[in-house]
Design a protein around this motif. Structure first.
Motif, mmCIF file in Angstrom:
data_model
loop_
_atom_site.group_PDB
_atom_site.id
_atom_site.type_symbol
_atom_site.label_atom_id
_atom_site.label_comp_id
_atom_site.label_asym_id
_atom_site.label_seq_id
_atom_site.Cartn_x
_atom_site.Cartn_y
_atom_site.Cartn_z
ATOM 1 N N PHE B 332 0.805 -1.249 0.000
ATOM 2 C CA PHE B 332 0.007 0.063 -0.064
ATOM 3 C C PHE B 332 0.938 1.166 -0.121
ATOM 4 N N ALA B 333 2.023 1.155 0.589
ATOM 5 C CA ALA B 333 2.831 2.453 0.500
ATOM 6 C C ALA B 333 3.471 2.530 -1.031
ATOM 7 N N ALA B 334 3.723 1.583 -1.691
ATOM 8 C CA ALA B 334 4.034 1.790 -2.790
ATOM 9 C C ALA B 334 3.108 2.085 -3.963
ATOM 10 N N SER B 335 1.826 1.608 -3.827
ATOM 11 C CA SER B 335 0.610 1.871 -4.528
ATOM 12 C C SER B 335 0.445 3.399 -4.552
ATOM 13 N N THR B 336 0.408 3.919 -3.133
ATOM 14 C CA THR B 336 0.214 5.248 -2.727
ATOM 15 C C THR B 336 1.160 6.164 -3.574
ATOM 16 N N MET B 337 2.449 5.746 -3.242
ATOM 17 C CA MET B 337 3.485 6.702 -4.168
ATOM 18 C C MET B 337 3.317 6.670 -5.446
ATOM 19 N N LEU B 338 2.733 5.515 -6.141
ATOM 20 C CA LEU B 338 2.677 5.390 -7.612
ATOM 21 C C LEU B 338 1.552 6.475 -7.970
ATOM 22 N N ILE B 339 0.588 6.644 -7.138
ATOM 23 C CA ILE B 339 -0.505 7.530 -7.438
ATOM 24 C C ILE B 339 -0.111 9.124 -7.643
ATOM 25 N N ALA B 340 1.010 9.224 -7.086
ATOM 26 C CA ALA B 340 1.617 10.741 -7.291
ATOM 27 C C ALA B 340 2.073 10.815 -9.024
ATOM 28 N N VAL B 341 2.284 9.825 -9.569
ATOM 29 C CA VAL B 341 3.098 9.804 -10.965
ATOM 30 C C VAL B 341 1.919 10.431 -11.864
ATOM 31 N N PRO B 342 0.873 9.872 -11.908
ATOM 32 C CA PRO B 342 -0.158 10.424 -12.740
ATOM 33 C C PRO B 342 -0.883 11.918 -12.413
ATOM 34 N N THR B 343 -0.831 12.124 -10.844
ATOM 35 C CA THR B 343 -0.964 13.393 -10.384
ATOM 36 C C THR B 343 -0.015 14.438 -10.945
ATOM 37 N N GLY B 344 1.041 14.036 -10.580
ATOM 38 C CA GLY B 344 2.170 14.839 -11.065
ATOM 39 C C GLY B 344 2.153 15.438 -12.619
ATOM 40 N N ILE B 345 1.730 14.118 -13.401
ATOM 41 C CA ILE B 345 1.555 14.614 -14.934
ATOM 42 C C ILE B 345 0.816 16.088 -15.099
ATOM 43 N N LYS B 346 -0.378 15.589 -14.288
ATOM 44 C CA LYS B 346 -1.401 16.744 -14.402
ATOM 45 C C LYS B 346 -0.927 18.015 -14.232
ATOM 46 N N ILE B 347 -0.353 17.966 -12.880
ATOM 47 C CA ILE B 347 0.122 19.385 -12.683
ATOM 48 C C ILE B 347 1.120 20.050 -13.457
ATOM 49 N N PHE B 348 2.075 19.297 -13.964
ATOM 50 C CA PHE B 348 3.135 19.622 -14.774
ATOM 51 C C PHE B 348 2.376 19.964 -16.250
ATOM 52 N N ASN B 349 1.331 19.238 -16.841
ATOM 53 C CA ASN B 349 0.465 19.659 -18.073
ATOM 54 C C ASN B 349 -0.231 20.922 -17.759
ATOM 55 N N TRP B 350 -0.641 21.298 -16.793
ATOM 56 C CA TRP B 350 -1.351 22.674 -16.387
ATOM 57 C C TRP B 350 -0.217 23.693 -16.296
ATOM 58 N N ILE B 351 0.557 23.604 -15.928
ATOM 59 C CA ILE B 351 2.078 24.596 -15.784
ATOM 60 C C ILE B 351 2.542 24.846 -17.113
ATOM 61 N N SER B 352 2.470 23.643 -18.106
ATOM 62 C CA SER B 352 3.042 23.799 -19.364
ATOM 63 C C SER B 352 1.898 24.252 -20.189
ATOM 64 N N THR B 353 0.837 24.317 -19.996
ATOM 65 C CA THR B 353 -0.348 24.800 -20.633
ATOM 66 C C THR B 353 -0.181 26.500 -20.362
ATOM 67 N N LEU B 354 0.052 26.748 -19.129
ATOM 68 C CA LEU B 354 0.350 28.096 -18.854
ATOM 69 C C LEU B 354 1.535 28.390 -19.639
ATOM 70 N N TYR B 355 2.422 28.008 -19.725
ATOM 71 C CA TYR B 355 4.067 28.596 -19.991
ATOM 72 C C TYR B 355 3.679 28.956 -21.733
ATOM 73 N N GLY B 356 4.326 30.105 -21.786
ATOM 74 C CA GLY B 356 4.164 30.801 -23.274
ATOM 75 C C GLY B 356 2.656 31.236 -23.615
ATOM 76 N N GLY B 357 1.629 31.128 -22.690
ATOM 77 C CA GLY B 357 0.475 31.698 -23.105
ATOM 78 C C GLY B 357 0.111 32.851 -22.575
ATOM 79 N N SER B 358 -0.910 33.542 -23.572
ATOM 80 C CA SER B 358 -1.117 34.993 -22.878
ATOM 81 C C SER B 358 -2.097 35.033 -21.838
#
Lengths: 204, 650
Positions: B332-358
């Motif tokens: 359960f520790a490993a699966s819980t840490m694993l769930i941070a990966v897709p969550t991190g993908i989302k956060i970085f994608n939002w930031i990348s959407t903002l990057y270079g935007g007006s």
């Protein structure tokens, strides 16, 4: 049968546009419901398995099981699935007479099962297995009781289809109504196969 | 849905159709997804105020050590009701409000797949919310925590009927959530406009879809857990009871940990049921206000799906202190840490959407940016809890309170306000004031961080949660004062919002169809949308269809020769049977109002009320439940005999 002449079209007039997948909405709904019901029975079966063999005091479920008796009622329920298939085949051919026969047979076999369960619960109760006696009685009665409630609901559904057929309201175009009831009925049967195997047959 | 036997117009079914176009009955019998969405929104907002008042009372109690504003019993009741209210009566229905109002518009549909089931969901939700709060009237408020751990909930340790109010209320709310989830699942699978394939769906529709799957699979488990608890309390079964029911009887042998497993198998997916719609809203708002299409759309979709899948594999990280085996804890520790990966993908994608935007820093964008920052902090403290030794240290301290509020308030509530500011003009036709919106954002942002930021320190300093007071000299005084001040700042920010809402309804600037230069189908139709939503069902040629049409350069790639939003006249209306009316317009067929969902919901209320009456020990009062179920059955019959639409007279 003059009502059949004015039977509704296969797609009744609704606001629904043509579905994206070509499937019927109600059928998709039933599949989603059955997926949900898997988790429902899954949780009940797990509750039984958690305590299995750790029961305290007597009698415990395995003390009172009468496997030959329950096999007969399980067989009746399994055969009802065959009757259900025949009912669906009948309405898909437009054979309303056989539809009525097989719907009634399906519901009747379901009633045999429910009657068997009522008798079984009563007998177990006399032999001392009660809801509050130990975790064996608790988990057994609640699991099989909720399955029985599902079967009873299915019987009411089948009988309401039967009454509509008797009143001349069923036609080939409504085969989907029978198909969806059949999905539910087969699912409840499959759940019983699992319960019968896990609860009754596999020795501790 | 309806059996649709052809019957004589105008009266089909048992009762005559409700026909009033306006007034109270038109709202009580409405099955228009937009009106139901508004009903959800208003009801949930009222519960938000109630839950907020409960929080302010608790913060007032904790402002100084050994305070006597509240007694321990009252405090227990308040934290139980605050948690239950905010989760089940605020965040879920606020999300459901947007599912209702926005999803059919985003997929180009005229309503949901089962409009009457939709109305039924709302009325059952209202019944559950009222049943849950009825305890306040008779002084028997649930007081065992929103997680209702066994054996505290047994008749022996909680003889008050407060627990029964919680059990029945939550069970009824589960019925409402399931009915709504089935409906949205089928709606999104079946009713997408032509050309709107799954990988062209807006992200909010995607998260609604995945959230519905989570509800469908998670809520049956809590239903079973609640049934088992109810049987233990009412009928003397022994699912969770360790001690014998009667003196002298053998030990019951129940295991309280079973409750924790069943509860968290439900409640961890529930966490994602609360956050995924919020993520969907942010994924709509961020691209529009940075004028760039969402970065990495397929990865956002896969991330949502993998979060949903993983959410069923992590439940026992709530139970690291219950004596799990080392292997279970490692898993359960490993699966819980694993769930941070897709969550991190989302956060970085939002930031990348903002990057270079007006970037246009309007109020919806501010709340969405606040969401990204606050949710990231909450997510990081969540990864800390994934480690069993760290979690053991933090268990039951204010550190956990800080974590869960950073994801559920800094996350869900901020995103829901982003959604309110974003879609309010579509719903009401008027914009919310942006200046007041900015004021609300900053008050809420500062208040939120003042309240919950210090709780990290308090938790690490060992302050236990769910305890009504603390002794002086523990070093906790300062941060408790700060947190209480912050809570009242949040309260002021909500008042600013209420003022802004009323001001907008009276004198707000007219929004027009498309005030934000939006990219999805809801912005192609008038604000507020007409009853039938779309005159003609659009055909969609790509992602962000409205941008494809208006700004092909923004939408990423242009499909040569394809009209991004064609209206397919050959398609629409043919199945809807409305056909062409005489004046050449499409006579659009939308579902007619119905009494039955309201009656069925009322029947469920009566049934739940009967269980509560009998909880005092008099099981014969279960007859009231029988009456309620009878009303439900009659309603279902009336419902199925009534066609969705009155037959059109030739």
């Amino acid at each position: 049968m003059q009502q059949v002449a004015s039977a509704p079209p296969a797609h009744p007039p609704t606001h629904v546009e043509e579905p994206s997948t070509g499937l019927n909405n109600r059928k998709v709904l039933m599949w989603a419901f059955l997926g949900s019901d898997c988790m429902f029975f899954g949780a009940l079966i797990v509750s039984y398995l958690v305590y299995r063999g750790r029961w305290q005091g007597h009698p415990v479920p395995t003390d009172v099981f009468d496997i030959p008796y329950t096999s007969v009622s399980a067989f009746a329920l399994l055969m009802s699935s065959l009757a259900m298939v025949l009912a669906l085949a009948a309405i898909q051919r437009g054979d309303i007479r056989r539809l009525k026969i097989w719907l009634l047979t399906t519901a009747g076999l379901g009633l045999v099962f429910i009657g068997g369960q009522i008798f079984e619960f009563t007998t177990f109760g006399h032999e001392g297995l009660t809801l509050g006696g130990n975790t064996g009685g608790t988990t057994f009665f609640v699991l099989t009781g909720f399955h029985g409630a599902h079967v009873s609901l299915g019987i009411a559904w089948l009988l309401s289809l039967f009454v509509q057929a008797v009143r001349g309201q069923m036609a080939q175009a409504r085969s989907l109504d029978v198909e969806i009831a059949g999905l539910y009925w087969h699912f409840v049967d499959i759940v019983w196969i699992i319960i019968f195997t896990v609860v009754y047959l596999i020795p501790i | 849905m309806a059996t649709a036997t052809a019957r004589a117009a105008p009266r089909a079914g048992i009762l005559a159709r409700p026909v009033a176009p306006m007034g109270i009955w038109s709202w009580l019998t409405t099955i228009d997804h937009k009106r139901i969405g508004i009903l959800y929104e208003l009801t949930a907002f009222i519960f938000f105020l109630i839950g907020g008042l409960e929080a302010l009372l608790m913060r007032s109690q904790l402002v100084q050590p050994d305070n006597t504003l509240l007694g321990p019993g009252q405090y227990n009741a308040l934290f139980t009701m605050h948690g239950t209210t905010m989760i089940f009566l605020v965040v879920m229905p606020l999300s459901a409000a947007f599912f209702n109002y926005i999803v059919p518009l985003q997929i180009g549909a005229r309503d949901v797949a089962f409009p009457r089931l939709n109305a039924f969901s709302y009325w059952v939700f209202l019944s559950g919310g009222v049943l849950m709060n009825l305890g306040f009237l008779i002084g028997a408020v649930p007081d065992m925590g929103w997680f209702a751990y066994s054996p505290l909930t047994s008749s022996q340790f909680s003889p008050s009927v407060g627990v029964d109010f919680w059990v029945v209320g939550l069970q009824v709310l589960g019925v409402a959530s399931l009915a709504a989830a089935f409906n949205f699942l089928v709606t999104i699978i079946q009713m997408r406009a032509p050309g709107l394939s799954f990988m062209r769906m807006p992200l909010f529709t995607w998260t609604t879809f995945v959230t519905s799957i989570l509800i469908v699979l998670a809520f049956p488990v809590i239903a079973v857990a609640l049934i088992e608890l109810m049987f233990d309390r009412l009928f003397g079964s022994t699912f969770f009871n360790v001690t014998p029911a009667a003196a002298g009887a053998a030990a019951a042998g129940g295991d309280p940990i079973l409750w924790q497993h069943l509860f968290w198998v439900f409640a961890h997916p529930e966490v994602y049921i609360l956050i995924l719609p919020a993520m969907g809203i942010v994924s709509e708002v961020v691209p529009v206000f940075s004028r760039k299409p969402l970065f990495g759309y397929p990865f956002m979709v896969y991330a949502v799906v993998s979060i949903a899948f993983l959410s069923f594999t992590v439940w026992a990280h709530h139970m690291f202190t219950t004596g799990l085996s080392a292997i279970a804890m490692s898993f359960f520790a490993a699966s819980t840490m694993l769930i941070a990966v897709p969550t991190g993908i989302k956060i970085f994608n939002w930031i990348s959407t903002l990057y270079g935007g007006s970037i246009a820093l309007k109020a919806p964008a501010m709340f969405a940016l606040g969401f990204i920052a606050m949710f990231t902090i909450g997510g990081l403290s969540g990864v800390m809890h994934a480690s069993p030794p760290v979690d053991t240290q933090q268990q039951d301290t204010y550190f956990v309170v800080a974590h869960l509020h950073y994801v559920l308030f800094g996350g869900s509530i901020f995103a829901l306000f982003a959604g309110i500011y974003y879609w309010w003009p579509k719903i009401t036709g008027r914009l919310l004031g942006d200046g007041l919106g900015q004021l609300q954002f900053w008050l809420m942002f500062i208040g939120f961080n003042l309240t919950f930021g210090p709780m990290h320190f308090l938790g690490v300093d060992g302050m236990p949660r769910r305890v009504y007071t603390y002794s002086p000299g523990m070093g906790w005084e300062l941060w408790n004062v700060v947190a209480t001040i912050g809570a009242f700042v949040i309260g002021v920010s909500v008042l600013v919002f209420i003022f802004n809402a009323f001001k907008s309804l009276r004198t707000g600037e007219r929004a027009g169809d498309d005030p934000w230069d939006g990219m999805t189908l809801e912005w192609t139709i008038p604000s507020p949308p007409p009853h039938y939503n779309f005159v003609e069902i659009p055909t969609v040629a790509g992602r962000n269809p409205l941008w494809l049409q208006k700004h092909p350069e923004l939408a990423g790639r242009h499909v040569p020769g394809a009209d991004p939003i064609a209206t397919d006249t050959g398609h629409s209306g043919s199945e809807g049977s409305g056909a062409e009316s005489h004046d050449g317009h499409h006579a659009v067929h939308v579902p007619d109002p119905s009494y039955w969902p309201l009656f069925a919901g009322a029947g469920i209320f009566v049934a739940g009320f009967g269980v509560l009456l009998s909880a005092g020990g008099n099981l014969s009062l279960l007859a009231v439940t029988g009456v309620g179920l009878f009303i439900v059955i009659v309603s279902i019959f009336g419902w199925s005999l009534e066609p969705v639409n009155e037959p059109v007279q030739a």
